[in-house]
Design an enzyme around this catalytic site. Structure first.
Site, short mmCIF file in Angstrom:
data_model
loop_
_atom_site.label_atom_id
_atom_site.label_comp_id
_atom_site.label_asym_id
_atom_site.label_seq_id
_atom_site.Cartn_x
_atom_site.Cartn_y
_atom_site.Cartn_z
N PHE A 112 4.82 -6.38 1.55
CA PHE A 112 5.59 -5.21 1.24
C PHE A 112 4.95 -3.97 1.97
CE2 PHE A 112 3.20 -1.80 -1.43
CZ PHE A 112 2.11 -2.77 -1.77
N LYS A 113 3.49 -4.49 2.62
CA LYS A 113 2.85 -3.07 3.24
C LYS A 113 3.71 -2.57 4.64
CE LYS A 113 -1.51 -3.95 1.14
NZ LYS A 113 -0.85 -5.14 0.11
N ASP A 114 4.24 -3.77 5.11
CA ASP A 114 5.13 -3.30 6.50
C ASP A 114 5.97 -2.05 6.07
OD1 ASP A 114 4.24 -5.15 7.79
OD2 ASP A 114 5.81 -6.75 6.94
N MET A 117 3.68 0.98 6.51
CA MET A 117 2.84 0.64 7.54
C MET A 117 3.73 0.87 8.92
SD MET A 117 -0.39 0.69 7.60
CE MET A 117 -1.18 -0.89 6.59
#
Ligand SMILES: *Cc1c(COP(=O)(O)O)cnc(C)c1O
Length: 471
Positions: A112-114, A117
């Site tokens: 989920f960091k995409d 980011m």
């Protein structure tokens, strides 16, 4: 919109000033002076919007120093079906009656960091070009954050990434994801040591203020306000998919580590999104679960921090938690400072159990929590495969276990899916006896040529490498 520091520094800043910064000068975290309120008419208007436009509407409430047309273009460029796999960007599916999975991990690195980011990469490129400036991002990773940062910053003008990781300690898939990037501006540095050595190096380099200024060293860690803000959007998108009208409450369960993801849910709720409960799911590293159960926040030492099968939630303290506590104590900066500087500094913990504020964590702010063990996660992975023919990764399994402990009939429970199972294949094999299927674009990545240098666990060696590669 102005931003303040949780620790009471008198300065007020605008969005683009804090975009490239980490902590506030007094060591606090940045928060907006107030949360913009969203009424039902606005919710009704937003319900029909595609994700990129919804992102633009929400970001616009917090960003007034980027011209709207530019911000809109940045959102449109970031949230595409090409990058995130579907037109919905964060599609919701019902797993069982009343329990939903919101897919946040179909971006380039399958976590989920995409979601945040990818936006940060575009915002950095935009702002650095506007200033005619450059930034060298130095980071330490044991997996998800480093790869999300590299895929967001690859090929971006004005940005270089120097990402340290412990040599040989990431999974072969994670190594391949990062080291196969051939972009000039991405530098993988495998450190002979463990993750803590990498973090110590980043700290040592950042504490060398002369070096930091000369080489314009920055970070992209989870306390960055822009990352948190980007994450607010998918709470709205999840809410709209789980309901047919804006008078229905929805609850969310969030696999949590540094409290960044669930803090974005808190912000959405403060804006007026009808969220009933925010369930904080932890693994054996249960700093947060302990707080929400007892009112005691107790930072763990290294010996007390466990390596688990949901490694992205393996934390000793939750770096975004200070933002929530600031709201919990009524935005009293002096009080906040006493808790986070004095109490945590002197005794490594603080205790709000006898404080009326603590009752509000569950009451006014809607927080609940749970914890899972390795055995729980294996059981959830097996059960979800057997009953619903669906594979979940161990972090999402933490979430499902927690969600089931807090379901209220009639209120949809949305579990945030924070990674795809292929990223944590070893645990899937342990649970099910076989590897999860691999998305096509990742077939054979372990065999690709690798771009990585090996350096000793020595800050001077890393500084020399950065200096060499900065012209
Ligand atoms: C980073 C991460 C988490 C924890 O998120 P926080 O924002 O740190 O609470 C959970 N699951 C996965 C897969 C992650 O990469």
């Amino acid at each position: 919109m102005n931003y303040l520091s949780t620790r009471g520094h008198p300065d007020r800043k605008r969005f683009c000033e804090i975009l490239l910064e980490g902590l506030a000068p007094d060591g606090g975290l940045y928060l907006p002076e107030q949360y913009p309120q969203v009424d039902t008419a606005t919710l009704a208007k937003w319900r029909a919007l595609p994700y990129a436009e919804l992102a633009f509407e929400i970001l616009s409430l917090y960003i007034d120093d980027i011209p709207p047309a530019d911000l809109k273009a940045l959102c449109a460029k970031t949230y595409t079906a090409e990058v995130f796999g579907t037109d919905e960007i964060v599609p919701l599916r019902e797993l069982e009656d009343g329990v939903y999975l919101e897919a946040l991990s179909n971006g380039p690195t399958l976590a989920f960091k995409d979601m945040a980011m990818q936006l940060l990469g575009n915002l950095f490129e935009y702002e650095l070009a506007r200033r005619g400036s450059e930034l060298n991002i130095l980071g330490a990773t044991s997996g998800d954050t480093g790869s999300a940062a590299e895929y967001a910053m690859r090929g971006k003008k004005g940005v270089r990434v120097f990402m340290t990781s412990p040599d040989g300690r990431m999974s072969p898939f994670q190594q391949a994801q990062m080291f196969s990037l051939q972009d000039e501006n991405i530098h993988n540095i495998a450190i002979t040591g463990v993750f803590d050595d990498c973090q110590d190096i980043v700290k040592a380099v950042s504490n060398d203020l002369g070096f930091k200024r000369k080489y314009r060293i920055g970070t992209v860690n989870s306390i960055n306000w822009a990352r948190l803000l980007a994450q607010v959007v998918y709470y709205f998108a999840g809410y709209f998919q789980a309901t047919a009208s804006n008078d229905k409450p929805v609850s969310f369960t969030v696999p949590s580590g540094n409290f960044g993801n669930v803090c974005a849910g808190h912000v959405a709720r403060m804006m007026g999104l009808p969220i009933q409960t925010l369930v904080v799911a932890t693994n054996e590293n249960d700093v947060l679960d302990e707080f929400f159960r007892t009112g005691v926040y107790r930072v763990r030492g290294a010996a007390d921090t466990h390596e688990t099968s949901s490694p992205s939630m393996d934390i000793s303290k939750a770096s975004n938690f200070e933002r929530f506590v600031f709201d919990l104590v009524g935005r009293d900066a002096a009080r906040l400072r006493k808790l986070f500087v004095e109490d945590l500094g002197l005794q490594g913990s603080f205790d709000l159990s006898g404080d009326p504020a603590f009752q509000q964590a569950a009451g006014r702010f809607g927080f609940k929590s749970s914890r899972s063990t390795h055995a729980d996660r294996l059981a959830v992975i097996r059960d979800t495969d057997k009953r619903f023919a669906t594979l979940v990764d161990p972090h999402t399994a933490d979430g499902l276990k927690a969600a089931r402990e807090h379901i209220v009939p009639g209120v949809p429970m949305v579990v945030l899916e924070t990674a795809l199972p292929i990223k944590f294949a070893a645990t899937l094999v342990e649970a099910l006896g076989e590897e999860p299927a691999r998305p096509k674009k990742f077939e054979g990545i372990e065999a690709l040529p690798k771009r990585v240098v090996k350096l000793p666990a020595d800050a001077e060696a890393v500084k020399a490498y950065i200096a060499q590669n900065c012209d």
